[in-house]
Design an enzyme around this catalytic site. Structure first.
Site, mmCIF file in Angstrom:
data_model
loop_
_atom_site.group_PDB
_atom_site.id
_atom_site.type_symbol
_atom_site.label_atom_id
_atom_site.label_comp_id
_atom_site.label_asym_id
_atom_site.label_seq_id
_atom_site.Cartn_x
_atom_site.Cartn_y
_atom_site.Cartn_z
ATOM 1 N N GLU A 50 -25.794 26.072 7.450
ATOM 2 C CA GLU A 50 -24.442 26.553 7.159
ATOM 3 C C GLU A 50 -23.726 26.757 8.485
ATOM 4 O O GLU A 50 -24.161 27.546 9.318
ATOM 5 C CB GLU A 50 -24.481 27.870 6.382
ATOM 6 C CG GLU A 50 -24.891 27.700 4.934
ATOM 7 C CD GLU A 50 -24.860 29.014 4.153
ATOM 8 O OE1 GLU A 50 -25.311 29.013 3.007
ATOM 9 O OE2 GLU A 50 -24.404 30.034 4.712
ATOM 10 N N ASP A 61 -16.807 39.727 5.395
ATOM 11 C CA ASP A 61 -17.903 39.765 6.355
ATOM 12 C C ASP A 61 -18.052 41.126 7.011
ATOM 13 O O ASP A 61 -17.066 41.806 7.269
ATOM 14 C CB ASP A 61 -17.697 38.702 7.436
ATOM 15 C CG ASP A 61 -18.028 37.316 6.926
ATOM 16 O OD1 ASP A 61 -19.158 37.136 6.441
ATOM 17 O OD2 ASP A 61 -17.150 36.436 6.974
#
Lengths: 279, 406
Positions: A50, A61
């Site tokens: 990723e 996040d």
């Protein structure tokens, strides 16, 4: 046409073990170092990569990945350069699937069609775009699928039975089960709850189910890997990068090796987990 | 956009997906989708529930102090020598700004949904104070996210929030202003989805927030429209409001959107000027992008990274704007203009001296536009401006800039 992703998961299934899916932030802390990290990942045992696309406002996040994105942007990283990373990586590796992960706005500004064409040319296999739920599929998901790029969706504990088919519709490559509500880098949930959730998703799809959020050690990876088709590790890898930097956030001679040593450990965990998830 | 057909009504948006033309939408993480759909369903029910509307109206009257007066600013009108100037006095509301209108509405909704914890973001602190106030009134714990820079420049509001029992969390990420506070509030929400209600303070964010906040704020325009008809027997020629996220502006504008003769002007923060990045003029100097759950005009670079804006006013210091404003701009129904820091500061002082009203720095931007526009208009013409907040919170900022000792 069989995709790189399908080929990889079929191979792992034949080996009887879950995938190790590794996230890192493109351009953190600089282009050359992050290319070094990317190239080191498969050799250290990563099965799927990723590739994080930095964004100024990463709403889902935690602090570790926020800071990585800030370092990358400060180092001059752009979406075009993140595509370059994939392009450079593909010179030596034509098998490891690459999934770009991030937020929609940089792609929207780059131009969706131009981005998809450039992504295909750069050897990108899939996209995870955090702020594009199924309700927004016309934006990027449907154009991506039309061009043969996988659109990988996050499912979460808040995705109930009624909503699951909506989320899985138009999903391809694999399903990314976010094992808890929250931001990236939070604590690990109970593995027994995870196997239940994976089974629930598998009632609705034949796609591999990878589980992430909270995986920090080889033991975590082993425990999660026993319940899923893949284990996603992100924050803990990014933390290895952060821990290796100078006070001013510059790369050191240890940065790449810190990541590859850590991933090798995770890989041992994953390789000792028999794939037991229901077919 | 030239190819956008003119709608029969400017007041029918958004569509069922939360879109105003290309703007709006629901650009959020999957974790939040079920919550946003729940919220939408509950909001649909509540807005058609006479009991809910009755409770809202009752609190409006007895707790907020509605209707707020429409005030003819005689001395400012004479001083400028042009159009008659009326202020919608939202600064007289309980807590000192329009923000309370929305907070009362949303806390009633939170209660209906059985939520037990309130979170909010705030820039100038007005929304934080209003959120802390309604949380106290309804006995719910409240966490307010506020950029560290704003905590410093809006200290009086930080004290007010703490006194009201809210926990103020200073956000140091980014440049420590409103956008960073909103990111942090969204992170909290994603983590605490079960019990937490996110009380967004402006008419932006994922659907249904832009519509819902607008509807709670539209009481401003509904009252003002009726009040000006009573005072003057006709509608105003121009309505003006300052725009950060744009909730006080959309609240004033919305009831006037289908009144063809009424010109609509939103005033953005021009900061130090539109050259460079020291401003918050999202529409005037930005471009469409996706942030905080909606597509709208944003300040961003050519890689789609969001820029930090600047304004003398913390309440306008946001690099985006509510999606309905973006749409009203593109279809040409409303006009958006920038006002610089120094113009706002002059307007602040002029109003204080001429009318004995200390305005907040946010509506001071709108006052500056009134000062520019009124002399060019006839004495028989009417400007109606939203005086959205009082300036007590800003006296230290202004005093410092003007070099006034205490």
């Amino acid at each position: 046409m069989t995709s790189r992703m399908d080929t990889r998961f079929a191979k792992l299934k034949a080996e009887g073990r879950p995938a190790l899916v590794t996230y890192f932030m493109g351009g953190d802390p600089d282009y050359a170092t992050s290319l070094g990290i990317m190239k080191a990942l498969p050799e250290a045992g990563a099965d799927v990569i990723e590739l994080g696309m930095p964004f100024s406002d990463p709403m889902a996040d935690g602090p570790t990945i926020q800071l990585a994105g800030q370092r990358a942007l400060k180092g001059g990283q752009t979406l075009a350069k993140t595509l370059d990373l994939a392009r450079d990586f593909r010179k030596d590796d034509s098998d490891t699937p690459i999934v770009m992960m991030g937020y929609y706005n940089p792609i929207y500004i780059y131009g969706v069609d131009r981005f998809l064409d450039d992504a295909i040319e750069a050897g990108i296999d899939g996209l995870i775009i955090v702020d594009l739920p199924p309700e927004m599929d016309d934006e990027l998901c449907i154009p991506a699928l039309a061009k043969g790029i996988n659109f990988i969706r996050l499912t979460t504990p808040t995705t109930d039975e009624k909503r699951l088919p909506t989320v899985l519709n138009n999903t391809s490559g694999f399903v990314y089960y976010v094992s808890m509500n929250g931001i990236t880098g939070s604590a690990l949930p109970d593995p027994s709850r995870i196997s239940g959730a994976v089974a629930r998703i598998k009632d609705h799809t034949d796609l591999p189910v990878c589980v992430g959020f909270g995986v920090k050690t080889a033991d975590h990876a082993k425990a999660i890997g026993a319940a899923a088709d893949g284990v996603v590790v992100g924050t803990a890898i990014v933390a290895q990068v952060a821990g290796s930097l100078t006070k001013d956030g510059a790369a050191t001679a240890d940065t790449v090796s810190a990541v590859s040593t850590f991933v090798r450990g995770l890989s041992t965990g994953v390789r000792s987990a028999r794939l037991v998830a229901a077919e | 956009m030239n190819d956008t057909p003119k709608p029969n009504s400017f007041r029918s948006g958004p569509d069922e997906d939360g879109r105003f033309g290309i703007f709006g939408g629901r650009f959020v993480a999957e974790t939040l989708m079920p919550l946003i759909l729940d919220l939408q369903a509950e909001w649909e029910k509540a807005k058609n529930d006479p009991e809910f509307q009755k409770e809202l109206a009752d609190l409006g009257t007895h707790y907020i102090g509605r209707p707020s007066p429409l005030y003819y600013a005689e001395r400012l009108t004479e001083h400028l020598g042009g159009a008659k100037i009326y202020f919608k006095r939202e600064e007289l509301n309980h807590t000192g700004s329009h923000k309370i209108n929305n907070c009362i509405g949303q806390i009633l909704l939170a209660k209906r949904m059985g939520k037990t914890r309130i979170i909010a973001e705030t820039g100038a602190g007005q929304h934080g104070v209003a959120s802390a106030t309604v949380a106290a009134r309804f006995g719910l714990p409240c966490v307010v996210y506020m950029g560290a820079t704003d905590v410093e420049r809006q200290a009086p509001n930080v004290f007010r929030m703490k006194l009201l029992g809210a926990e103020v969390k200073a956000v140091t990420a980014g440049s420590g202003t409103l956008k960073d506070a909103m990111n942090e509030a969204l992170r909290d929400w994603v983590t605490n989805v079960d019990d937490t209600y996110y009380l967004i303070g402006t008419a932006a964010g994922p659907h249904p927030y832009p519509e819902m906040v607008r509807d709670f704020q539209a009481v401003i325009g509904q009252e003002a429209r009726q009040q000006i008809l009573e005072a003057e027997g006709r509608l105003p020629d121009v309505v003006i409001a300052a725009v950060g996220g744009g909730s006080n502006a959309i609240g004033l504008f919305h009831p006037f959107l289908d009144d063809e003769g009424v010109k609509i002007v939103g005033v953005e923060a021009g900061g130090h000027g539109l050259d460079g990045n020291e401003h918050c003029a999202s529409i005037t100097a930005g471009s469409p992008g996706v942030l905080h759950g909606n597509r709208t005009y944003l300040l961003q670079d050519n890689d789609g990274q969001i820029l930090e804006g600047h304004s003398i006013s913390a309440g306008l210091d946001y690099p985006g704007i509510g999606p309905e404003h973006s749409w009203l701009n593109d279809i040409g129904r409303a006009e958006y203009v920038p006002i610089m820091d120094d113009e706002a500061l002059e307007a602040f002082q002029l109003l204080t001296k001429l009318e004995g009203i200390i305005p907040a720095l946010e509506p001071s931007h709108a006052i500056a536009e009134v000062i520019k526009r009124s002399p060019k208009m006839g004495k028989d013409q009417i400007i109606l401006m939203n005086l959205s907040g009082r300036g007590d919170k800003d006296i230290f900022t202004v005093g410092k800039i003007l070099g006034m000792g205490l």
